[in-house]
Write a protein that holds these residues in place. Structure first.
Motif, short mmCIF file in Angstrom:
data_model
loop_
_atom_site.label_atom_id
_atom_site.label_comp_id
_atom_site.label_asym_id
_atom_site.label_seq_id
_atom_site.Cartn_x
_atom_site.Cartn_y
_atom_site.Cartn_z
N ALA A 283 0.84 -1.20 0.00
CA ALA A 283 0.00 0.00 0.00
C ALA A 283 0.87 1.25 0.00
N ILE A 284 1.97 1.22 0.75
CA ILE A 284 2.89 2.36 0.78
C ILE A 284 3.58 2.53 -0.57
N ALA A 285 4.07 1.43 -1.13
CA ALA A 285 4.75 1.50 -2.43
C ALA A 285 3.83 2.08 -3.51
N LEU A 286 2.54 1.76 -3.43
CA LEU A 286 1.58 2.23 -4.42
C LEU A 286 0.87 3.51 -3.98
N GLU A 287 1.28 4.05 -2.84
CA GLU A 287 0.77 5.32 -2.32
C GLU A 287 -0.74 5.31 -2.13
N ARG A 288 -1.22 4.24 -1.47
CA ARG A 288 -2.63 4.13 -1.16
C ARG A 288 -2.87 4.51 0.30
N GLN A 289 -4.06 5.01 0.59
CA GLN A 289 -4.46 5.21 1.97
C GLN A 289 -4.65 3.84 2.62
N LEU B 65 9.12 5.91 8.19
CA LEU B 65 8.52 6.69 7.12
C LEU B 65 7.68 7.86 7.62
N GLY B 66 7.62 8.03 8.94
CA GLY B 66 6.89 9.16 9.51
C GLY B 66 5.39 9.06 9.41
N ILE B 67 4.86 7.83 9.39
CA ILE B 67 3.41 7.62 9.30
C ILE B 67 2.97 6.65 10.40
N ALA C 204 3.82 13.01 -0.17
CA ALA C 204 5.01 13.73 -0.63
C ALA C 204 6.20 13.52 0.31
N PRO C 205 6.06 13.76 1.64
CA PRO C 205 7.21 13.52 2.52
C PRO C 205 7.54 12.04 2.66
N VAL C 206 6.53 11.18 2.59
CA VAL C 206 6.78 9.73 2.65
C VAL C 206 7.62 9.31 1.46
N ARG C 207 7.24 9.82 0.28
CA ARG C 207 7.97 9.49 -0.95
C ARG C 207 9.43 9.94 -0.85
N ALA C 208 9.66 11.10 -0.28
CA ALA C 208 11.03 11.62 -0.14
C ALA C 208 11.85 10.74 0.80
N ARG C 209 11.26 10.36 1.94
CA ARG C 209 11.97 9.48 2.88
C ARG C 209 12.24 8.12 2.24
N LEU C 210 11.24 7.62 1.56
CA LEU C 210 11.36 6.30 0.95
C LEU C 210 12.43 6.28 -0.13
N GLU C 211 12.53 7.35 -0.89
CA GLU C 211 13.54 7.41 -1.95
C GLU C 211 14.96 7.38 -1.37
N ILE C 212 15.16 8.08 -0.27
CA ILE C 212 16.47 8.06 0.40
C ILE C 212 16.79 6.64 0.87
N LEU C 213 15.84 6.01 1.55
CA LEU C 213 16.04 4.66 2.06
C LEU C 213 16.24 3.66 0.92
N ARG C 214 15.53 3.88 -0.18
CA ARG C 214 15.65 2.98 -1.33
C ARG C 214 17.06 3.08 -1.94
N LYS C 215 17.57 4.28 -2.06
CA LYS C 215 18.93 4.46 -2.61
C LYS C 215 19.97 3.86 -1.69
N GLU C 216 19.82 4.05 -0.38
CA GLU C 216 20.76 3.48 0.59
C GLU C 216 20.72 1.95 0.54
#
Length: 364
Positions: free
Chosen positions: A291-297, A323-325, A341-353
């Motif tokens: 659900a998080i990966a697909l950005e669903r509620q 992820l701050g949720i 938007a902020p979840v996506r930003a955090r997730l992108e950092i963690l994904r790159k790491e």
């Protein structure tokens, strides 16, 4: 051009659980994307006496389920999942010592992960710790101990099994801390589960070839509940006719008045149903991760009491905190909608790491 590395992957797959198979496929593809030739090793029993050879054969061909676990409530789903695994991933079946020898000779690197391979409160098997691959390069990716710590009675054996791993990474920080304490190592990393290592585009493409399903109401709420949880019946909904339920083998009788039941969804259909939901209600780690990966509620239901020594709540708490949720766990009223938007930003950092960690572990 350098030859592709041959990878032997030990993970869970082939069961009727959606998350188990999606994480296996996501990690399999992540390794393939990094120019590796991957084979998933089906779990096998040693020593290779007649009984264990028979059990290995039965397990590989799905026979064990019928004589040990009884009738499959959702055989079409099980067939679809097993067919997907055979079609989409290379699988190494091990029946004899000769099979093991050939596997060791042809494999450059063994990977353990992800899912709860190292949950010693639920099971303890040397296979998941790559005991059979002595002398070979070993790493783990996003493996989980499921609970907060390793039970005392297994700590020495876990330390022994992990002593020859070149790289060790866990999915939860609590698990990484526990393994660091047991092994005495200071290089235990925390990385994303493979479902989150793959991005939204990956899962949207994956679900794009889902087969046609029965009529699904618009704006539906998707329920995927693995355990009998009273709060699953009490969430406020304006229209129960918009409920869509994917039943699980662990909780096959869960239903709501007027709900649409989808008992035979394969893996692509499961992802498609998460993708199209206005709200996902689940107690599943991978249901939540998807659900998080697909950005669903979504709403997360606690499957265990926090005081339970075998509680697995830490898995989701760790993920939601990172992820701050952390307000998504059901507390009796609907939380505010997620701003992704902020979840996506955090997730992108963690994904790159996480990707960088995996690439370094594969290269060294």
């Amino acid at each position: 051009m350098a030859a592709k590395k041959n990878i032997g992957l030990v993970t869970w797959f082939g069961t009727p659980n959606y998350g188990t198979n999606l994480q296996a496929y996501a990690l399999y593809k992540a390794l393939e994307e990094r120019d590796c030739n991957v084979k998933i090793i089906r779990r096998f029993k040693e020593p290779f006496n007649l009984k264990n050879i028979k059990d290995n054969f039965f397990y590989a061909h799905g026979i064990r389920r019928f004589w040990k676990y009884g009738r499959d409530r959702f055989p079409a789903k099980t067939r679809r999942i097993r067919s997907f695994c055979r079609r989409e991933m290379q699988i190494a079946d091990i029946y004899t010592p000769g099979d093991v020898h050939r596997l060791l000779e042809s494999t450059d690197l063994f990977v353990a992960g992800s899912d709860q391979l190292w949950n010693c409160r639920d099971h303890f098997r040397g296979f998941e710790f790559l005991e059979f691959a002595a002398g070979k390069k070993k790493i783990s990716y996003a493996t989980s101990i499921g609970t907060a710590e390793i039970p005392d009675e297994y700590k020495e054996k876990v330390k022994e099994y992990l002593s020859d791993f070149q790289y060790i990474s866990l999915r939860e920080q609590s698990g990484a801390s526990s393994i660091a304490e047991v092994t005495g190592r200071d290089d235990i990393a925390t990385v994303l589960d493979p479902v989150l290592l793959q991005d939204r585009e990956f899962w949207e493409s994956f679900s794009g070839s889902a087969r046609q399903m029965p009529a699904i109401p618009e704006g539906y709420v998707l329920y995927y509940i693995l355990k009998k949880i009273p709060s699953a019946y009490s969430l406020p909904r304006d229209d129960r006719r918009k409920a869509v339920i994917i039943p699980s083998g662990e909780n096959p009788d869960f239903t709501l008045p007027g709900a649409t039941i989808v008992p035979d969804a394969g893996l692509r259909e499961f992802v498609a149903l998460v993708r199209g939901a206005s709200l996902v209600v689940t107690d599943s780690f991978h249901g939540t991760a998807l659900a998080i990966a697909l950005e669903r509620q979504f709403i997360n239901l606690k499957r265990f009491s926090d005081s339970d020594i075998a509680s697995q709540n830490i898995r989701l708490k760790d993920l939601l905190d990172r992820l701050g949720i952390d307000d998504r766990t059901w507390q009796g009223e609907m939380p505010a909608p997620i701003d992704y938007a902020p979840v996506r930003a955090r997730l992108e950092i963690l994904r790159k790491e996480s990707a960088a960690y995996l690439e370094k572990a594969l290269a060294d």
